[in-house]
Design a protein around this motif. Structure first.
Motif, PDB file in Angstrom:
ATOM      1  N   HIS A  12       0.866  -1.189   0.000  1.00 44.92           N
ATOM      2  CA  HIS A  12       0.000   0.000   0.000  1.00 44.92           C
ATOM      3  C   HIS A  12       0.897   1.232   0.000  1.00 44.92           C
ATOM      4  O   HIS A  12       1.681   1.422   0.941  1.00 44.92           O
ATOM      5  N   PHE A  48      -5.659  -4.837  14.526  1.00 44.18           N
ATOM      6  CA  PHE A  48      -5.919  -4.472  13.131  1.00 44.18           C
ATOM      7  C   PHE A  48      -6.855  -3.274  13.004  1.00 44.18           C
ATOM      8  O   PHE A  48      -6.635  -2.370  12.190  1.00 44.18           O
ATOM      9  N   PHE A  51      -5.122  -0.269  13.896  1.00 45.56           N
ATOM     10  CA  PHE A  51      -4.210   0.002  12.790  1.00 45.56           C
ATOM     11  C   PHE A  51      -4.929   0.810  11.697  1.00 45.56           C
ATOM     12  O   PHE A  51      -4.389   1.781  11.160  1.00 45.56           O
ATOM     13  N   LEU A  52      -6.182   0.406  11.386  1.00 44.05           N
ATOM     14  CA  LEU A  52      -6.927   1.130  10.343  1.00 44.05           C
ATOM     15  C   LEU A  52      -7.152   2.595  10.737  1.00 44.05           C
ATOM     16  O   LEU A  52      -7.098   3.487   9.900  1.00 44.05           O
ATOM     17  N   TYR A  55      -3.876   4.410  10.423  1.00 40.41           N
ATOM     18  CA  TYR A  55      -3.644   4.523   8.973  1.00 40.41           C
ATOM     19  C   TYR A  55      -4.381   5.752   8.426  1.00 40.41           C
ATOM     20  O   TYR A  55      -3.845   6.537   7.646  1.00 40.41           O
ATOM     21  N   ALA A 162      -9.439  -3.073  -0.194  1.00 39.50           N
ATOM     22  CA  ALA A 162      -8.752  -3.342   1.083  1.00 39.50           C
ATOM     23  C   ALA A 162      -9.678  -2.891   2.209  1.00 39.50           C
ATOM     24  O   ALA A 162     -10.822  -2.538   1.955  1.00 39.50           O
ATOM     25  N   GLY A 163      -9.180  -2.887   3.419  1.00 36.48           N
ATOM     26  CA  GLY A 163      -9.991  -2.406   4.533  1.00 36.48           C
ATOM     27  C   GLY A 163     -10.553  -3.530   5.387  1.00 36.48           C
ATOM     28  O   GLY A 163     -10.056  -4.655   5.346  1.00 36.48           O
ATOM     29  N   HIS A 190      -8.556  -8.079  -1.155  1.00 32.62           N
ATOM     30  CA  HIS A 190      -8.129  -8.540   0.165  1.00 32.62           C
ATOM     31  C   HIS A 190      -9.194  -9.501   0.706  1.00 32.62           C
ATOM     32  O   HIS A 190     -10.381  -9.168   0.731  1.00 32.62           O
ATOM     33  N   GLU A 193      -7.817 -12.731   5.453  1.00 33.56           N
ATOM     34  CA  GLU A 193      -6.885 -12.191   6.456  1.00 33.56           C
ATOM     35  C   GLU A 193      -7.656 -12.212   7.778  1.00 33.56           C
ATOM     36  O   GLU A 193      -7.375 -13.033   8.639  1.00 33.56           O
ATOM     37  N   HIS A 214      -3.533 -11.457   0.692  1.00 34.11           N
ATOM     38  CA  HIS A 214      -3.426 -12.340   1.870  1.00 34.11           C
ATOM     39  C   HIS A 214      -3.960 -13.740   1.510  1.00 34.11           C
ATOM     40  O   HIS A 214      -3.237 -14.550   0.995  1.00 34.11           O
ATOM     41  N   SER A 241       3.380  -8.942   7.954  1.00 40.29           N
ATOM     42  CA  SER A 241       2.170  -8.203   8.321  1.00 40.29           C
ATOM     43  C   SER A 241       1.266  -9.084   9.191  1.00 40.29           C
ATOM     44  O   SER A 241       0.779  -8.662  10.244  1.00 40.29           O
ATOM     45  N   ASP A 271       3.067  -5.462   2.447  1.00 41.63           N
ATOM     46  CA  ASP A 271       1.808  -4.830   2.863  1.00 41.63           C
ATOM     47  C   ASP A 271       2.011  -3.352   3.223  1.00 41.63           C
ATOM     48  O   ASP A 271       1.774  -2.479   2.395  1.00 41.63           O
ATOM     49  N   ASP A 272       2.419  -3.074   4.449  1.00 39.66           N
ATOM     50  CA  ASP A 272       2.623  -1.689   4.927  1.00 39.66           C
ATOM     51  C   ASP A 272       3.919  -1.680   5.747  1.00 39.66           C
ATOM     52  O   ASP A 272       3.873  -1.706   6.990  1.00 39.66           O
TER      53      ASP A 272
END
Ligand code: HPA
Ligand code: ZN
Length: 324
Positions: A12, A48, A51-52, A55, A162-163, A190, A193, A214, A241, A271-272
């Motif tokens: 990303h 996660f 994390f979003l 982000y 994603a998301g 995605h 995951e 993933h 990740s 990934d990131d």
């Protein structure tokens, strides 16, 4: 493993922004991004879903084509230092300052310029996958798909999603995926995951994507693993990740080797990277240590990745020479 030429299919662009880069933008523009860094200056998140949120705060600083130009160069520099010769990068208009299609073209132009510069100076090739964000909903995804359709033919070669996998279903985004497909874009989603094997099935059957971001939780359903192997679906696996986010306890517990043994086409990506304290060289080193993967295995991974890349045949031929 830094020297081995690498192909990355799942990165990303916004999530690859170094913390210092985001701090610099926040300061420059006086944007309050909250306490998203730890005492060492790294991104800080609990899980996660946190994390979003981090982000989103970090990407709120990306407000101009110039920001994306600088970001693209910084990210490609880091990838090239890890031995990456070809990078397919997710880009999300949803994370850009100005989100209408006309303005997005200026962002794309800035990225294209940065990519051309990186190719000349560092020998790395960039292709883009415009990516909608699942938890922003189907309506936003439609706008993103229309934007993606307008940009097909540039360095944009794909469309993805994603998301948060736990919100809504792949079929809710069917219109957007059909729109992108009709514009000639290749498709990835995605899944597998946080969503489990059923999310992989839904991405395959409802959206008809050729790659899965993933997809590792397919391992929980061996009939699905067989189906992936038979269809030749490529998994964009991001082991570092998955481990950083707590999906698997360590590198040995990660299912990439088992999926490979069962005939699924696996690839390796970051990934990131700054969020997960990783780089492509580090992913390779950890896989070599934990799974005793050798150069032959990594060459197989690079070839699988290049075969599955969304670029044209001439570009693939050119990149293939760098793997020999
Ligand atoms: N999963 C879902 N959404 C994301 C990811 C991811 O790994 N990285 C950035 N957005
Ligand atoms: Zn991802």
């Amino acid at each position: 493993m830094t020297q081995l030429p690498k192909i990355e299919l799942h990165l990303h662009l916004e999530g690859a922004a170094p913390p210092a880069f985001i701090r610099g933008l926040a300061k420059e523009k006086s944007i309050d991004i909250g306490g998203i860094f730890d005492a060492d200056g790294h991104y800080k998140y609990k899980d996660f879903w946190d994390f979003l949120k981090v982000y989103e705060a970090a990407t709120s600083t990306l407000q101009s084509p110039e920001d994306y130009h600088r970001l693209t160069l910084a990210v490609l520099e880091e990838s090239a230092a890890s031995g990456v010769v070809y990078s397919e990068t997710f880009l999300s208009p949803d994370f850009c300052g100005n989100r209408d299609v006309g303005a997005w073209k200026e962002y794309l132009h800035a990225m294209q310029e940065a990519a051309d510069q990186a190719e000349r100076q560092m020998g790395i090739t960039l292709r883009g996958i415009i990516t909608c964000i699942r938890h922003f909903g189907p309506e936003k995804a439609r706008e993103t798909a229309l934007c993606a359709a307008e940009t097909a033919g540039s360095f944009i070669t794909g469309f993805g999603i994603a998301g948060d996998e736990k919100i809504l279903a792949p079929k809710d985004f069917l219109w957007s995926f059909d729109c992108a497909r009709e514009a000639g874009l290749r498709l990835t989603a995605h899944a597998g995951e946080w969503g489990g094997p059923e999310s992989v099935r839904a991405a395959l059957h409802d959206l008809n994507v050729e790659r899965i971001g993933h997809g590792v939780r397919a391992i929980e359903d061996l009939a699905l693993v067989d189906e992936l192997a038979e269809r030749g679906t490529v998994l964009e696996v991001c082991p570092g990740s998955n481990i950083a986010l707590g999906l698997y306890k360590d590198w040995r517990a990660h299912p990439i080797a088992e999926l490979d043994r069962r005939g699924v086409k696996v690839t390796v990506s970051t990934d990131d990277p700054p969020f997960f304290h990783t780089t492509m060289a580090r992913e390779y080193d950890r896989l070599a240590d934990a799974l005793e993967w050798d150069k032959g295995q990594f060459l197989k991974i690079a070839q699988t990745s290049l075969d599955a890349a969304f670029c044209d045949a001439d570009t693939k031929d050119r990149i293939r020479k760098t793997l020999e």
